[in-house]
Design an enzyme around this catalytic site. Structure first.
Site, PDB file in Angstrom:
ATOM      1  N   MET A 258      19.926   0.325  60.492  1.00  0.00           N
ATOM      2  CA  MET A 258      18.595   0.652  61.053  1.00  0.00           C
ATOM      3  C   MET A 258      17.818   1.533  60.260  1.00  0.00           C
ATOM      4  O   MET A 258      17.983   2.908  60.618  1.00  0.00           O
ATOM      5  CB  MET A 258      17.551  -0.062  62.231  1.00  0.00           C
ATOM      6  CG  MET A 258      18.248  -1.323  62.844  1.00  0.00           C
ATOM      7  SD  MET A 258      18.111  -2.630  60.944  1.00  0.00           S
ATOM      8  CE  MET A 258      18.758  -4.017  62.088  1.00  0.00           C
ATOM      9  N   HIS A 262      16.755  -1.375  51.286  1.00  0.00           N
ATOM     10  CA  HIS A 262      15.975  -2.136  51.135  1.00  0.00           C
ATOM     11  C   HIS A 262      16.397  -3.319  49.843  1.00  0.00           C
ATOM     12  O   HIS A 262      16.645  -2.750  48.983  1.00  0.00           O
ATOM     13  CB  HIS A 262      14.516  -1.180  50.574  1.00  0.00           C
ATOM     14  CG  HIS A 262      13.006  -1.538  50.093  1.00  0.00           C
ATOM     15  ND1 HIS A 262      13.020  -2.214  48.995  1.00  0.00           N
ATOM     16  CD2 HIS A 262      12.273  -1.216  51.149  1.00  0.00           C
ATOM     17  CE1 HIS A 262      11.678  -2.175  50.236  1.00  0.00           C
ATOM     18  NE2 HIS A 262      11.334  -1.759  51.053  1.00  0.00           N
ATOM     19  N   ASP A 312      11.574   3.868  56.785  1.00  0.00           N
ATOM     20  CA  ASP A 312      11.409   4.100  58.597  1.00  0.00           C
ATOM     21  C   ASP A 312      12.710   4.973  58.811  1.00  0.00           C
ATOM     22  O   ASP A 312      11.965   5.887  60.431  1.00  0.00           O
ATOM     23  CB  ASP A 312      12.073   2.921  58.885  1.00  0.00           C
ATOM     24  CG  ASP A 312      11.400   1.466  58.453  1.00  0.00           C
ATOM     25  OD1 ASP A 312      10.145   1.614  58.795  1.00  0.00           O
ATOM     26  OD2 ASP A 312      11.385   0.389  57.842  1.00  0.00           O
ATOM     27  N   ARG A 337      -0.993  -0.370  57.701  1.00  0.00           N
ATOM     28  CA  ARG A 337      -0.389  -1.473  56.493  1.00  0.00           C
ATOM     29  C   ARG A 337      -1.417  -2.498  57.064  1.00  0.00           C
ATOM     30  O   ARG A 337      -1.791  -3.264  56.075  1.00  0.00           O
ATOM     31  CB  ARG A 337       0.945  -1.980  57.374  1.00  0.00           C
ATOM     32  CG  ARG A 337       1.345  -3.041  56.473  1.00  0.00           C
ATOM     33  CD  ARG A 337       1.050  -3.047  55.490  1.00  0.00           C
ATOM     34  NE  ARG A 337       2.290  -2.047  54.676  1.00  0.00           N
ATOM     35  CZ  ARG A 337       3.666  -2.299  54.563  1.00  0.00           C
ATOM     36  NH1 ARG A 337       4.247  -3.538  54.254  1.00  0.00           N
ATOM     37  NH2 ARG A 337       4.578  -0.730  54.462  1.00  0.00           N
TER      38      ARG A 337
HETATM   39  N1  COA Z   1      23.309  -0.842  57.079  1.00  0.00           N
HETATM   40  C1  COA Z   1      24.755  -1.177  56.612  1.00  0.00           C
HETATM   41  N2  COA Z   1      24.654  -2.398  55.827  1.00  0.00           N
HETATM   42  C2  COA Z   1      23.225  -2.820  54.877  1.00  0.00           C
HETATM   43  C3  COA Z   1      22.493  -2.672  55.361  1.00  0.00           C
HETATM   44  C4  COA Z   1      21.980  -1.957  56.272  1.00  0.00           C
HETATM   45  N3  COA Z   1      21.023  -0.883  56.445  1.00  0.00           N
HETATM   46  N4  COA Z   1      21.595  -2.781  54.949  1.00  0.00           N
HETATM   47  C5  COA Z   1      22.092  -4.127  54.033  1.00  0.00           C
HETATM   48  N5  COA Z   1      23.554  -4.225  54.120  1.00  0.00           N
HETATM   49  C6  COA Z   1      24.882  -4.744  53.441  1.00  0.00           C
HETATM   50  C7  COA Z   1      24.313  -5.959  53.905  1.00  0.00           C
HETATM   51  O1  COA Z   1      25.566  -5.827  55.440  1.00  0.00           O
HETATM   52  C8  COA Z   1      25.391  -6.941  52.736  1.00  0.00           C
HETATM   53  O2  COA Z   1      26.673  -7.004  53.348  1.00  0.00           O
HETATM   54  P1  COA Z   1      27.575  -8.105  52.565  1.00  0.00           P
HETATM   55  O3  COA Z   1      27.393  -8.289  50.919  1.00  0.00           O
HETATM   56  O4  COA Z   1      28.586  -7.425  52.591  1.00  0.00           O
HETATM   57  O5  COA Z   1      27.394  -8.682  53.836  1.00  0.00           O
HETATM   58  C9  COA Z   1      24.194  -5.854  51.498  1.00  0.00           C
HETATM   59  O6  COA Z   1      24.318  -4.650  52.360  1.00  0.00           O
HETATM   60  C10 COA Z   1      23.585  -6.543  51.235  1.00  0.00           C
HETATM   61  O7  COA Z   1      22.070  -6.819  52.318  1.00  0.00           O
HETATM   62  P2  COA Z   1      21.538  -7.970  52.662  1.00  0.00           P
HETATM   63  O8  COA Z   1      20.494  -8.225  54.031  1.00  0.00           O
HETATM   64  O9  COA Z   1      21.548  -9.158  51.024  1.00  0.00           O
HETATM   65  O10 COA Z   1      20.008  -7.168  51.496  1.00  0.00           O
HETATM   66  P3  COA Z   1      18.602  -7.832  51.557  1.00  0.00           P
HETATM   67  O11 COA Z   1      18.212  -7.207  50.764  1.00  0.00           O
HETATM   68  O12 COA Z   1      18.465  -9.071  51.603  1.00  0.00           O
HETATM   69  O13 COA Z   1      17.596  -6.403  52.927  1.00  0.00           O
HETATM   70  C11 COA Z   1      17.108  -5.390  54.793  1.00  0.00           C
HETATM   71  C12 COA Z   1      16.931  -5.401  52.780  1.00  0.00           C
HETATM   72  C13 COA Z   1      15.689  -4.105  54.602  1.00  0.00           C
HETATM   73  C14 COA Z   1      16.479  -6.625  55.414  1.00  0.00           C
HETATM   74  C15 COA Z   1      19.390  -4.510  54.349  1.00  0.00           C
HETATM   75  O14 COA Z   1      18.565  -3.645  53.880  1.00  0.00           O
HETATM   76  C16 COA Z   1      18.703  -4.150  56.115  1.00  0.00           C
HETATM   77  O15 COA Z   1      18.549  -4.532  56.883  1.00  0.00           O
HETATM   78  N6  COA Z   1      18.537  -2.367  56.778  1.00  0.00           N
HETATM   79  C17 COA Z   1      18.377  -2.548  57.517  1.00  0.00           C
HETATM   80  C18 COA Z   1      17.023  -2.474  58.346  1.00  0.00           C
HETATM   81  C19 COA Z   1      16.043  -2.249  57.229  1.00  0.00           C
HETATM   82  O16 COA Z   1      15.975  -1.126  57.804  1.00  0.00           O
HETATM   83  N7  COA Z   1      14.443  -2.190  57.782  1.00  0.00           N
HETATM   84  C20 COA Z   1      13.244  -1.462  56.371  1.00  0.00           C
HETATM   85  C21 COA Z   1      13.346  -2.336  55.450  1.00  0.00           C
HETATM   86  S1  COA Z   1      11.856  -0.813  55.140  1.00  0.00           S
END
Ligand code: COA
Length: 376
Positions: A258, A262, A312, A337
């Site tokens: 976490m 992004h 974050d 926000r």
């Molecule tokens: N830690 C580990 N792996 C991660 C990751 C993370 N924080 N974020 C993405 N990945 C990996 C995914 O598991 C995925 O792997 P795969 O292709 O082997 O399945 C790949 O990277 C692509 O991720 P995806 O979830 O499809 O990207 P997204 O654009 O849908 O997700 C987030 C964006 C922000 C939801 C995602 O990066 C995430 O869950 N981050 C952690 C939560 C977070 O910090 N949220 C705040 C955002 S400001």
């Protein structure tokens, strides 16, 4: 049409332009701009209220306008008896994001917006003013069984919130750091919670319903809840060595870390990260917790260079160093926000079209109805 369907299949509406907005660019050249102003300039030079004014009006305020805007917000901090009674009914075990939703919904019931939205700016000032009060009031009630006496000396939302949360004079650096964090969190284009607010507003619903809906989206750990989840991650490691082993293990198990990654920013990363990281370093750079945070970042940089920290990750340690309890991190995101959400609600209303997309149907072909007695 077929191209749209192909994009939809990527999931999560990634890469889909879902509407026009003048408010913010996010990820263009890895930049973040509010009404054309670079987030770095805003964070370095502004008070949060200046930025809230910018989001609300489209222009930065002059000195007189800022004084007036602050005065209006300050006058809206009060909690009515009805609000206090409702807040005290929320138990300590509740997720504080539900408290925030409850307060916003209660405002909709007790102090409704006019049906023609002509008092929307008053309601925005009310939200900016009252939400910090509600959060501090609830926190003190469930933590100490006391109704706090509000310190109203501070003009700024950052100073007001910190002085009432801690019930003592906050260090000047804490106020500056929180002020900066509120600016960084204020707006971020069509993120999940803002899009939720716009969808709700597009039905011509009231501002409180749209903001309450947005709070629900912000709560999740993939969005605003990530700052709390990042704190739990950091605190789960006792040392730098422990963190290096632990993060490697998590990556092997394909777990999410976490505070990293992004949807919009690429490898260049989230421009807010460097700013909040510097504040975190300033407040707690010599602590083990900061060193553990940097160790986590280092392993991620090595193993997952395409997933840099987002805003974050270091917000978590920054808030922690100010003495803010972890379960208030995401509600603080709301205090900020709400300025962005309400800017989008106004923009949506100004040129409204109901947001109602289609789905790509992948269910069963039309089939014969089966009466109850004949079902297996
Ligand atoms: N830690 C580990 N792996 C991660 C990751 C993370 N924080 N974020 C993405 N990945 C990996 C995914 O598991 C995925 O792997 P795969 O292709 O082997 O399945 C790949 O990277 C692509 O991720 P995806 O979830 O499809 O990207 P997204 O654009 O849908 O997700 C987030 C964006 C922000 C939801 C995602 O990066 C995430 O869950 N981050 C952690 C939560 C977070 O910090 N949220 C705040 C955002 S400001």
């Amino acid at each position: 049409m077929s191209e749209n369907i192909a994009k939809t299949k990527q999931g999560g509406l990634a890469g889909i332009i879902a509407g026009e907005s003048k408010i913010c660019t996010c990820g263009l050249g890895n930049g973040l701009n509010y009404y054309g102003y670079d987030i770095k300039d805003l964070a370095a030079n502004c008070e949060f209220e200046e930025v809230a004014y910018l989001l609300n009006r489209g222009e930065l305020p002059n000195e007189r306008e800022l004084i007036d805007f602050r005065r209006v917000i300050k006058a809206q901090r009060g909690l009515s008896k009805e609000l206090k009674d409702l807040i005290r009914a929320v138990p300590k075990s509740a997720n504080p994001m539900n408290l925030m939703q409850l307060v916003v919904s209660a405002l909709g019931a007790l102090e409704p917006e006019k049906d023609n939205f002509s008092n929307q700016n008053e309601k925005i000032a009310r939200l900016l003013g009252v939400l910090p009060s509600a959060l501090c009031y609830w926190y003190h009630w469930v933590s100490y069984g006391e109704e706090i006496e509000f310190n109203t000396d501070y003009e700024s939302i950052a100073g007001y919130f910190l002085s009432n949360l801690r019930q003592k004079e906050p260090k000047e650096d804490y106020i500056k750091a929180l002020n900066c964090s509120l600016i960084l969190y204020a707006e971020h284009e069509f993120n999940a919670s803002t899009f939720t607010a716009r969808v709700c507003a597009s039905t011509r619903s009231d501002i409180f319903s749209a903001v309450a809906a947005a709070i629900g989206s912000l709560r999740g750990p993939l969005h605003g809840g990530a700052n709390e989840a990042a704190m739990h991650l950091i605190e789960s490691f006792d040392s730098v060595e422990d963190a290096i082993i632990g993060v490697n293990n998590m990556l092997e198990r394909k777990e999410l870390l976490m505070g990293f990654g992004h949807r919009v920013y690429g490898v260049g990363g989230d421009p807010r990260n460097a700013i909040i990281k510097e504040w975190s370093r300033k407040l707690g750079g010599d602590t083990d917790l900061f060193k553990v945070s940097e160790a986590i970042e280092m392993v991620m940089k090595d193993k997952k260079p395409n997933l840099p920290p987002n805003a974050d990750f270091y917000s978590a340690s920054c808030y922690h160093f100010m003495g803010i309890p972890t379960d208030l991190f995401t509600p603080i995101f709301v205090l900020s926000r709400v300025s962005g959400w309400t800017a989008h609600i106004k923009e949506q209303r100004a040129n409204n079209k109901l947001i109602r997309p289609n789905s790509l149907y992948i269910g069963p072909e039309p089939r014969e109805f089966v009466p109850m007695g004949e079902r297996k």
